[in-house]
Design a protein around this motif. Structure first.
Motif, mmCIF file in Angstrom:
data_model
loop_
_atom_site.group_PDB
_atom_site.id
_atom_site.type_symbol
_atom_site.label_atom_id
_atom_site.label_comp_id
_atom_site.label_asym_id
_atom_site.label_seq_id
_atom_site.Cartn_x
_atom_site.Cartn_y
_atom_site.Cartn_z
ATOM 1 N N GLY A 55 0.696 -1.274 -0.347
ATOM 2 C CA GLY A 55 -0.192 -0.295 0.229
ATOM 3 C C GLY A 55 1.318 0.732 -0.307
ATOM 4 O O GLY A 55 2.218 1.080 -0.130
ATOM 5 N N GLU A 90 -3.024 3.475 2.883
ATOM 6 C CA GLU A 90 -3.709 2.767 2.210
ATOM 7 C C GLU A 90 -3.263 1.627 1.592
ATOM 8 O O GLU A 90 -2.195 1.367 1.270
ATOM 9 C CB GLU A 90 -3.617 3.641 0.752
ATOM 10 N N ASN A 92 -3.378 -1.963 -0.439
ATOM 11 C CA ASN A 92 -3.759 -1.912 -1.991
ATOM 12 C C ASN A 92 -3.617 -3.752 -2.339
ATOM 13 O O ASN A 92 -2.481 -4.157 -1.637
ATOM 14 C CB ASN A 92 -3.677 -1.180 -2.879
ATOM 15 N N ASN A 152 -2.872 -7.627 -5.037
ATOM 16 C CA ASN A 152 -3.392 -7.442 -6.387
ATOM 17 C C ASN A 152 -4.018 -8.483 -6.772
ATOM 18 O O ASN A 152 -3.518 -10.106 -6.030
ATOM 19 C CB ASN A 152 -1.855 -6.688 -7.397
#
Length: 135
Positions: free
Chosen positions: A89, A111, A113, A115
Protein backbone atom coordinates in the motif's frame (compact mmCIF):
# COMPACT_ATOMS: atom_id res chain seq x y z
CA UNK A 1 6.87 -4.62 18.92
CA UNK A 2 6.29 -6.75 15.82
CA UNK A 3 9.28 -7.67 13.68
CA UNK A 4 7.61 -6.25 10.57
CA UNK A 5 6.92 -2.96 12.40
CA UNK A 6 10.59 -2.72 13.36
CA UNK A 7 11.81 -3.39 9.85
CA UNK A 8 9.40 -0.92 8.26
CA UNK A 9 10.23 1.62 10.98
CA UNK A 10 13.92 1.45 10.03
CA UNK A 11 12.98 1.94 6.40
CA UNK A 12 10.78 4.95 7.20
CA UNK A 13 13.64 6.41 9.24
CA UNK A 14 15.92 5.94 6.20
CA UNK A 15 13.33 7.65 3.95
CA UNK A 16 13.15 10.69 6.22
CA UNK A 17 16.95 10.88 6.40
CA UNK A 18 17.07 10.93 2.60
CA UNK A 19 14.36 13.61 2.41
CA UNK A 20 15.70 15.76 5.25
CA UNK A 21 17.22 18.40 2.97
CA UNK A 22 14.07 18.60 0.88
CA UNK A 23 11.78 18.85 3.93
CA UNK A 24 13.84 21.53 5.67
CA UNK A 25 12.23 24.90 4.82
CA UNK A 26 9.26 23.21 3.06
CA UNK A 27 6.02 24.97 4.02
CA UNK A 28 3.50 22.26 3.12
CA UNK A 29 3.23 19.02 1.20
CA UNK A 30 2.95 15.27 1.38
CA UNK A 31 5.59 12.63 2.02
CA UNK A 32 4.65 9.52 -0.01
CA UNK A 33 5.92 6.05 0.76
CA UNK A 34 4.95 3.06 -1.39
CA UNK A 35 5.14 -0.26 0.45
CA UNK A 36 5.26 -3.67 -1.25
CA UNK A 37 5.85 -6.90 0.67
CA UNK A 38 6.53 -4.83 3.79
CA UNK A 39 9.39 -3.04 2.04
CA UNK A 40 9.59 0.55 0.84
CA UNK A 41 9.62 0.54 -2.95
CA UNK A 42 9.64 4.24 -3.73
CA UNK A 43 9.23 7.46 -1.83
CA UNK A 44 9.22 11.19 -2.32
CA UNK A 45 7.74 14.54 -1.42
CA UNK A 46 4.84 16.19 -3.19
CA UNK A 47 5.25 19.91 -2.46
CA UNK A 48 2.23 22.15 -2.45
CA UNK A 49 2.21 24.51 -5.41
CA UNK A 50 4.21 27.73 -5.36
CA UNK A 51 1.82 30.61 -5.93
CA UNK A 52 2.45 33.24 -8.54
CA UNK A 53 0.29 36.36 -9.12
CA UNK A 54 0.72 38.59 -12.17
CA UNK A 55 3.98 36.83 -13.00
CA UNK A 56 5.47 37.52 -9.57
CA UNK A 57 6.17 34.89 -6.92
CA UNK A 58 4.59 35.41 -3.54
CA UNK A 59 6.81 35.86 -0.50
CA UNK A 60 7.69 32.43 0.86
CA UNK A 61 6.72 31.69 4.46
CA UNK A 62 9.21 30.03 6.78
CA UNK A 63 9.05 26.26 6.48
CA UNK A 64 10.03 23.33 8.67
CA UNK A 65 13.11 23.82 10.82
CA UNK A 66 15.68 21.05 11.25
CA UNK A 67 14.24 20.28 14.71
CA UNK A 68 10.70 20.09 13.29
CA UNK A 69 11.87 17.71 10.54
CA UNK A 70 13.32 15.44 13.25
CA UNK A 71 10.03 15.57 15.18
CA UNK A 72 8.15 14.82 11.93
CA UNK A 73 10.37 11.78 11.35
CA UNK A 74 9.74 10.50 14.88
CA UNK A 75 5.98 11.01 14.48
CA UNK A 76 6.05 9.13 11.17
CA UNK A 77 7.79 6.16 12.78
CA UNK A 78 5.45 6.13 15.79
CA UNK A 79 2.41 6.27 13.48
CA UNK A 80 3.35 2.85 12.05
CA UNK A 81 1.86 1.32 15.21
CA UNK A 82 -1.58 2.18 13.78
CA UNK A 83 -0.93 0.21 10.57
CA UNK A 84 -2.32 -3.29 10.92
CA UNK A 85 -2.41 -6.49 8.92
CA UNK A 86 -1.30 -5.25 5.50
CA UNK A 87 1.90 -5.51 3.52
CA UNK A 88 1.13 -3.60 0.31
CA UNK A 89 0.00 0.00 0.00
CA UNK A 90 0.89 3.63 0.50
CA UNK A 91 1.58 5.80 3.49
CA UNK A 92 0.92 9.50 3.04
CA UNK A 93 2.10 12.05 5.59
CA UNK A 94 0.52 15.47 4.91
CA UNK A 95 2.20 18.38 6.65
CA UNK A 96 1.92 22.14 6.86
CA UNK A 97 3.70 24.91 8.73
CA UNK A 98 1.92 27.80 10.39
CA UNK A 99 4.74 30.31 10.41
CA UNK A 100 2.66 32.95 12.23
CA UNK A 101 2.22 30.58 15.20
CA UNK A 102 5.64 28.91 14.76
CA UNK A 103 3.95 25.47 14.72
CA UNK A 104 3.45 22.64 12.27
CA UNK A 105 0.86 19.92 11.90
CA UNK A 106 0.66 16.60 10.10
CA UNK A 107 -1.86 13.91 9.28
CA UNK A 108 -1.29 10.32 8.26
CA UNK A 109 -3.16 8.23 5.71
CA UNK A 110 -2.60 4.49 5.39
CA UNK A 111 -3.87 2.86 2.21
CA UNK A 112 -3.68 -0.88 1.73
CA UNK A 113 -3.90 -2.34 -1.76
CA UNK A 114 -3.72 -5.80 -3.22
CA UNK A 115 -3.32 -7.28 -6.68
CA UNK A 116 -5.82 -10.00 -7.57
CA UNK A 117 -3.46 -11.33 -10.24
CA UNK A 118 -1.24 -12.63 -7.45
CA UNK A 119 -4.13 -14.42 -5.74
CA UNK A 120 -5.62 -15.93 -8.90
CA UNK A 121 -2.59 -18.15 -9.38
CA UNK A 122 -2.92 -19.58 -5.87
CA UNK A 123 -6.67 -19.83 -5.52
CA UNK A 124 -8.01 -20.25 -9.03
CA UNK A 125 -10.67 -22.96 -9.21
CA UNK A 126 -10.58 -25.56 -11.92
CA UNK A 127 -12.32 -24.43 -15.09
CA UNK A 128 -15.42 -26.59 -14.56
CA UNK A 129 -15.80 -25.54 -10.91
CA UNK A 130 -16.03 -21.90 -11.93
CA UNK A 131 -18.83 -22.57 -14.41
CA UNK A 132 -20.65 -24.96 -12.08
CA UNK A 133 -20.75 -22.40 -9.27
CA UNK A 134 -22.36 -19.81 -11.54
CA UNK A 135 -25.23 -22.09 -12.59
Amino acid sequence: MKLEYGSLARQVEFVFRQLEGELTNATAGTVLIHVRNNAVGKFGVRHHPIECKNGKFEAVDKGLTAAQVQAFKQMAIEALKFRSEWTHGEILYDFSVRSSANTWSASILFESNYNMANWNARFSPRKNELWDSQL
